[in-house]
Enzyme design. Structure first.
Site, PDB file in Angstrom:
ATOM      1  N   ARG A 113      -6.055   3.714 -15.215  1.00  0.00           N
ATOM      2  CA  ARG A 113      -6.014   4.410 -13.785  1.00  0.00           C
ATOM      3  C   ARG A 113      -6.467   5.853 -13.827  1.00  0.00           C
ATOM      4  NH1 ARG A 113      -3.834   4.414  -9.627  1.00  0.00           N
ATOM      5  NH2 ARG A 113      -2.482   6.145  -9.816  1.00  0.00           N
ATOM      6  N   CYS A 129     -14.477   4.732 -27.131  1.00  0.00           N
ATOM      7  CA  CYS A 129     -15.563   5.444 -27.078  1.00  0.00           C
ATOM      8  C   CYS A 129     -16.291   5.634 -25.614  1.00  0.00           C
ATOM      9  CB  CYS A 129     -16.600   4.664 -28.150  1.00  0.00           C
ATOM     10  SG  CYS A 129     -15.944   4.748 -29.649  1.00  0.00           S
ATOM     11  N   GLY A 183       0.454  -1.289  -0.145  1.00  0.00           N
ATOM     12  CA  GLY A 183      -0.052  -0.014  -0.001  1.00  0.00           C
ATOM     13  C   GLY A 183       0.694   1.124   0.104  1.00  0.00           C
ATOM     14  N   GLU A 205       3.938  -6.739   1.413  1.00  0.00           N
ATOM     15  CA  GLU A 205       3.403  -7.121   0.164  1.00  0.00           C
ATOM     16  C   GLU A 205       3.435  -5.927  -0.692  1.00  0.00           C
ATOM     17  OE1 GLU A 205      -0.492  -8.203   1.407  1.00  0.00           O
ATOM     18  OE2 GLU A 205      -0.059  -9.897   2.404  1.00  0.00           O
TER      19      GLU A 205
END
Ligand code: PLP
Length: 421
Positions: A325, A354, A242, A286
């Protein structure tokens, strides 16, 4: 972004001139840097080791980038893997990541995936990071059938609210992730879960793109409390991933240094766990984004300009299917031209898809752009290719790697019509 600099008016990625490769490959495509990836991994691991954390294990989160060649580099450096599907497990193993360094997260593991993970080599993977009691029951019953012992880690929901985008925040009751403390404690006393399972760890992961570590600290304290309360001889404490990166120049000041993050992890664990017990579980991390975001860029070509009164659109050949993103989270990414020029022209950089959300940046001050000019979307290494799709029936883009010896190699071919249709 310091990984990208202009020299003689030409954009360089980790000292490598992008002008030539932009012309060499069919746009759009990703470029990764072996140097940056290696530095980021080693910096992360060494910072953990330097704070005195016991035998740290860095499990790279494959969902941020699962390119096999990049994973091979990480595997050679000693990285483990955090996986969330059978596909990612297969990929991690193929890249040479040993099963004893693989943790399996995710709320929706299927029976097939669980069996696969239990059967890997002889002893299965390092840990199933369990997110519900029904999942635990299923894992235990699979282990019974296979006559194996499943290594279990509870993913604790620490009930904290980090400051990040609501789609990438995961540590509160309203989120589907993790188990509440009370449910973990009651599961420990039910024999039915443990005939072929063994509790080896507790984990947390409260969200992504974290720039403020307050919630991280509270979550680690919670992790320590629950780990102690289990009274089990845990082998590891998993503090999740994170940690954010600076996508926008304004974020650079706020960005936690790795050393500060590691000090926070280390002091919090010392104060709230190690000082209260004889147990010495190792620490598992992680990270995904922090390792790979800045190791990649996305190169696009300008197709044409379009002016609708006050709105100047620069239409490029990369789309939201290649890099999602901005359209998914409204995320900011810097956009640079490969040929340096003064930003004089406020425009919207848009793709061919589109959807109106297919926009990489609005009101950006860019040099005058014309058909055939190249634009680089910065910090594209994490949640770029891995989140891509074939939307609008577009083939997936090429991926290339600048090796340490400065040679450029193709590490994933573009998907042409023969593979797509
Ligand atoms: C996504 C995820 C990570 C990696 O998050 P980053 O923000 O990329 O570091 C780690 N652990 C789990 C359980 C995840 O879901």
């Amino acid at each position: 972004m310091k990984e990208l600099t202009y020299k003689n008016k030409k954009l360089h990625f980790n000292e490598f001139d992008l002008t030539e490769i932009a012309k060499k490959f069919k746009t759009p495509f990703f470029v990764y840097s072996e140097n940056i990836l290696t530095q980021n991994y080693l910096h992360f691991f060494n910072s953990a080791a330097q704070t005195g954390l016991i035998n740290p294990l860095v499990c790279f989160a494959l969902k941020s980038n699962s390119n096999k060649e990049l994973l091979k580099i990480l595997a050679s450096l000693g990285s483990g893997a955090d996986i969330v599907s059978g596909g990612e497990l297969k990929r991690a193993l193929e890249a040479g990541i040993p099963p004893e360094k693989i943790v399996f997260s995710g709320v929706g593991k299927t029976e097939e995936e669980i069996i696969f993970a239990l059967k890997v080599k002889r002893n299965g993977i390092y840990s199933f990071n369990v997110e519900s009691l029904e999942e635990l029951e299923l894992i235990n019953s699979c282990a019974v059938k296979l006559k194996k012992t499943a290594r279990i880690c509870f993913r604790l929901n620490p009930v904290v609210q980090p400051k990040t985008h609501k789609y990438i925040s995961t540590g509160n009751k309203t989120h589907k992730f993790g188990l509440l403390e009370a449910d973990i404690m009651s599961a420990l006393h039910h024999r039915k879960y443990w005939t072929n399972s063994k509790l080896v760890g507790i984990s947390i992961h409260i969200g992504s793109q974290l720039l403020d570590l307050k919630a991280t600290k509270s979550a680690i304290i919670k992790l320590c409390d629950v780990a102690l309360k289990t009274k089990e001889p845990l082998e590891f404490l998993d503090v999740g991933g994170g940690l954010g990166v600076d996508y926008h120049p304004d974020e650079t000041k706020k960005l936690p240094h790795l050393s500060d993050y590691m000090n926070l992890v280390s002091t919090t664990l010392n104060q709230h766990f190690y000082s209260k017990t004889e147990l010495r579980p190792r620490v598992v991390f992680e990270p995904g984004r922090r390792i790979v975001a800045k190791a990649g860029i996305f190169v696009m070509k300008v197709l044409r300009n379009k002016i609708s009164e006050n709105n100047h659109f620069v239409i490029v050949d990369g789309g939201m299917n290649d890099f999602m993103r901005p359209s998914l989270y409204g995320a900011y990414h810097e956009l640079l031209t490969i040929k340096e020029g003064k930003g004089i022209n406020p425009c919207h950089i848009v793709g061919p898809i589109c959807e109106s959300s297919d926009c990489f940046g609005s009101h950006r001050l860019m040099p005058q752009l014309k058909s055939g000019d190249f634009i680089v979307l910065c910090d594209a290494g994490a949640y770029g290719y891995s989140m891509g799709s074939n939307y609008n029936l577009r083939g997936r883009p090429l991926e290339t790697l600048i090796k340490k010896n400065k040679r450029v190699v193709v590490i994933n071919k573009a998907q042409d019509y023969s593979k797509l249709l």
